[in-house]
Design an enzyme around this catalytic site. Structure first.
Site, PDB file in Angstrom:
ATOM      1  N   LYS A 104       0.828  -1.221   0.000  1.00  0.00           N
ATOM      2  CA  LYS A 104       0.000   0.000   0.000  1.00  0.00           C
ATOM      3  C   LYS A 104       0.859   1.268   0.000  1.00  0.00           C
ATOM      4  O   LYS A 104       0.639   2.171  -0.791  1.00  0.00           O
ATOM      5  CB  LYS A 104      -0.902   0.073   1.251  1.00  0.00           C
ATOM      6  CG  LYS A 104      -2.032  -0.907   1.319  1.00  0.00           C
ATOM      7  CD  LYS A 104      -2.947  -0.604   2.501  1.00  0.00           C
ATOM      8  CE  LYS A 104      -2.286  -0.679   3.856  1.00  0.00           C
ATOM      9  NZ  LYS A 104      -1.902  -2.030   4.287  1.00  0.00           N
TER      10      LYS A 104
ATOM     11  N   ARG B 235      -9.418   1.264   8.846  1.00  0.00           N
ATOM     12  CA  ARG B 235      -8.942  -0.069   9.183  1.00  0.00           C
ATOM     13  C   ARG B 235      -9.965  -0.823  10.025  1.00  0.00           C
ATOM     14  O   ARG B 235      -9.692  -1.921  10.505  1.00  0.00           O
ATOM     15  CB  ARG B 235      -7.662   0.067   9.996  1.00  0.00           C
ATOM     16  CG  ARG B 235      -6.386  -0.301   9.235  1.00  0.00           C
ATOM     17  CD  ARG B 235      -5.283  -0.208  10.236  1.00  0.00           C
ATOM     18  NE  ARG B 235      -4.058  -0.843   9.921  1.00  0.00           N
ATOM     19  CZ  ARG B 235      -3.021  -0.261   9.339  1.00  0.00           C
ATOM     20  NH1 ARG B 235      -3.121   0.962   8.880  1.00  0.00           N
ATOM     21  NH2 ARG B 235      -1.889  -0.912   9.216  1.00  0.00           N
TER      22      ARG B 235
ATOM     23  N   ARG C  44      11.957  -5.544   5.370  1.00  0.00           N
ATOM     24  CA  ARG C  44      11.692  -4.170   4.940  1.00  0.00           C
ATOM     25  C   ARG C  44      12.567  -3.190   5.735  1.00  0.00           C
ATOM     26  O   ARG C  44      12.778  -3.360   6.924  1.00  0.00           O
ATOM     27  CB  ARG C  44      10.209  -3.884   5.208  1.00  0.00           C
ATOM     28  CG  ARG C  44       9.761  -2.493   4.909  1.00  0.00           C
ATOM     29  CD  ARG C  44       8.292  -2.438   4.699  1.00  0.00           C
ATOM     30  NE  ARG C  44       7.516  -2.538   5.931  1.00  0.00           N
ATOM     31  CZ  ARG C  44       6.190  -2.483   5.951  1.00  0.00           C
ATOM     32  NH1 ARG C  44       5.505  -2.373   4.828  1.00  0.00           N
ATOM     33  NH2 ARG C  44       5.548  -2.568   7.089  1.00  0.00           N
TER      34      ARG C  44
ATOM     35  N   ARG D 164      11.461  -0.707  11.073  1.00  0.00           N
ATOM     36  CA  ARG D 164      10.369  -0.265  11.944  1.00  0.00           C
ATOM     37  C   ARG D 164      10.270  -1.192  13.151  1.00  0.00           C
ATOM     38  O   ARG D 164      10.424  -2.405  13.015  1.00  0.00           O
ATOM     39  CB  ARG D 164       9.043  -0.307  11.173  1.00  0.00           C
ATOM     40  CG  ARG D 164       8.809   0.913  10.318  1.00  0.00           C
ATOM     41  CD  ARG D 164       7.629   0.765   9.406  1.00  0.00           C
ATOM     42  NE  ARG D 164       6.424   0.230  10.045  1.00  0.00           N
ATOM     43  CZ  ARG D 164       5.253   0.122   9.431  1.00  0.00           C
ATOM     44  NH1 ARG D 164       5.125   0.511   8.168  1.00  0.00           N
ATOM     45  NH2 ARG D 164       4.206  -0.359  10.053  1.00  0.00           N
TER      46      ARG D 164
ATOM     47  N   ARG E 172      -0.105  -8.263  13.752  1.00  0.00           N
ATOM     48  CA  ARG E 172      -0.722  -7.278  12.846  1.00  0.00           C
ATOM     49  C   ARG E 172      -1.595  -7.966  11.805  1.00  0.00           C
ATOM     50  O   ARG E 172      -2.655  -7.460  11.429  1.00  0.00           O
ATOM     51  CB  ARG E 172       0.368  -6.432  12.160  1.00  0.00           C
ATOM     52  CG  ARG E 172       0.951  -5.398  13.119  1.00  0.00           C
ATOM     53  CD  ARG E 172       2.283  -4.869  12.664  1.00  0.00           C
ATOM     54  NE  ARG E 172       2.207  -4.152  11.407  1.00  0.00           N
ATOM     55  CZ  ARG E 172       3.260  -3.928  10.617  1.00  0.00           C
ATOM     56  NH1 ARG E 172       4.443  -4.408  10.946  1.00  0.00           N
ATOM     57  NH2 ARG E 172       3.125  -3.251   9.515  1.00  0.00           N
TER      58      ARG E 172
END
Ligand code: AMP
Length: 210
Positions: free
Chosen positions: A15, A88, A122, A155, A166
């Site tokens: 996204k 969300r 990531r 992160r 998550r």
């Protein structure tokens, strides 16, 4: 008319990356609640202090806090808007409908195991927010952002344990949104597997068909 688009999809579906491209190429203004919340945490604002515990646990930050942020941002923006990471939950989607009219919800689908692999490798730039993947799109110089030369970091919620939480939060709270937008006739689904440009082209095709 200025389009307002919601990008849906699980964590790691791309996204943020796609939102960045759409913003650069098609003049959308992006609102990313994840980016705004991380900035609030970094600056240690009252919002950041409240949000941090939820983010680190892989849970959703309470609706009231996030809706307040969105309200403020929407009021500031003129022109086409892209919402990344909001809504969300069904409550957030209903509240968003009270604030503005959404024209399209684009749901980016990716297989769950691939998501975990994407997320744990990531890395993001501390300064400009550009996102890299150590295997699929590594920076030219290890640990440094190609765009601004600043340091890359992982992160704090991109560890495997938090990612699993998550994904669970996503399946419980966010997945029902696809049906919400489907019933309104504005849901489009896009295959999120393949390389970044392929997925981008699929999204643009959907936008052009609108
Ligand atoms: P993201 O960068 O979109 O993956 O978001 C990172 C984290 O920020 C999420 O795991 C949540 O804890 C929080 N967050 C982002 N957007 C929202 C939202 N719309 N509602 C509640 N929490 C959010």
């Amino acid at each position: 008319m200025d389009m307002k688009i919601v990008l849906l999809g699980p964590p790691g579906c791309g996204k943020g990356t796609q939102a960045e491209r759409l913003t650069a190429n098609l003049k959308f203004t992006k609102i990313s609640t994840g980016d705004l919340l991380r900035e609030a945490v970094r600056l240690n604002t009252p919002l950041g202090q409240q949000a941090k515990q939820f983010m680190d646990a892989g849970k959703l930050v309470p609706d009231e806090l996030v809706i307040g942020l969105i309200k403020e941002k929407l009021a500031d923006i003129k022109g086409p808007v892209l919402l990344d990471g909001f809504p969300r939950s069904l409550e957030q989607a209903r509240r968003l409908d009270e604030l503005t009219k959404i024209d399209l919800a684009i749901d980016i689908g990716v297989n769950e195991e691939k998501l975990v692999k994407r997320i744990v490798l990531r890395r993001s730039c501390k300064n400009c927010g550009a996102v890299y993947h150590l295997e699929f799109s590594p920076p030219k110089v290890e640990g440094k952002c190609d765009k601004c030369g600043n340091e890359l970091y992982q992160r704090s919620d991109d560890t495997e344990a938090t990612v699993r939480e998550r994904l669970k939060t996503y399946n419980d709270k966010t997945l029902p949104l696809a049906n919400y937008y489907k019933q309104k006739g504005i849901l489009r689904t896009v295959d999120g597997e393949g390389d970044i440009s392929e997925v981008y082209d699929r999204i643009v095709k959907v936008l052009k068909a609108k």
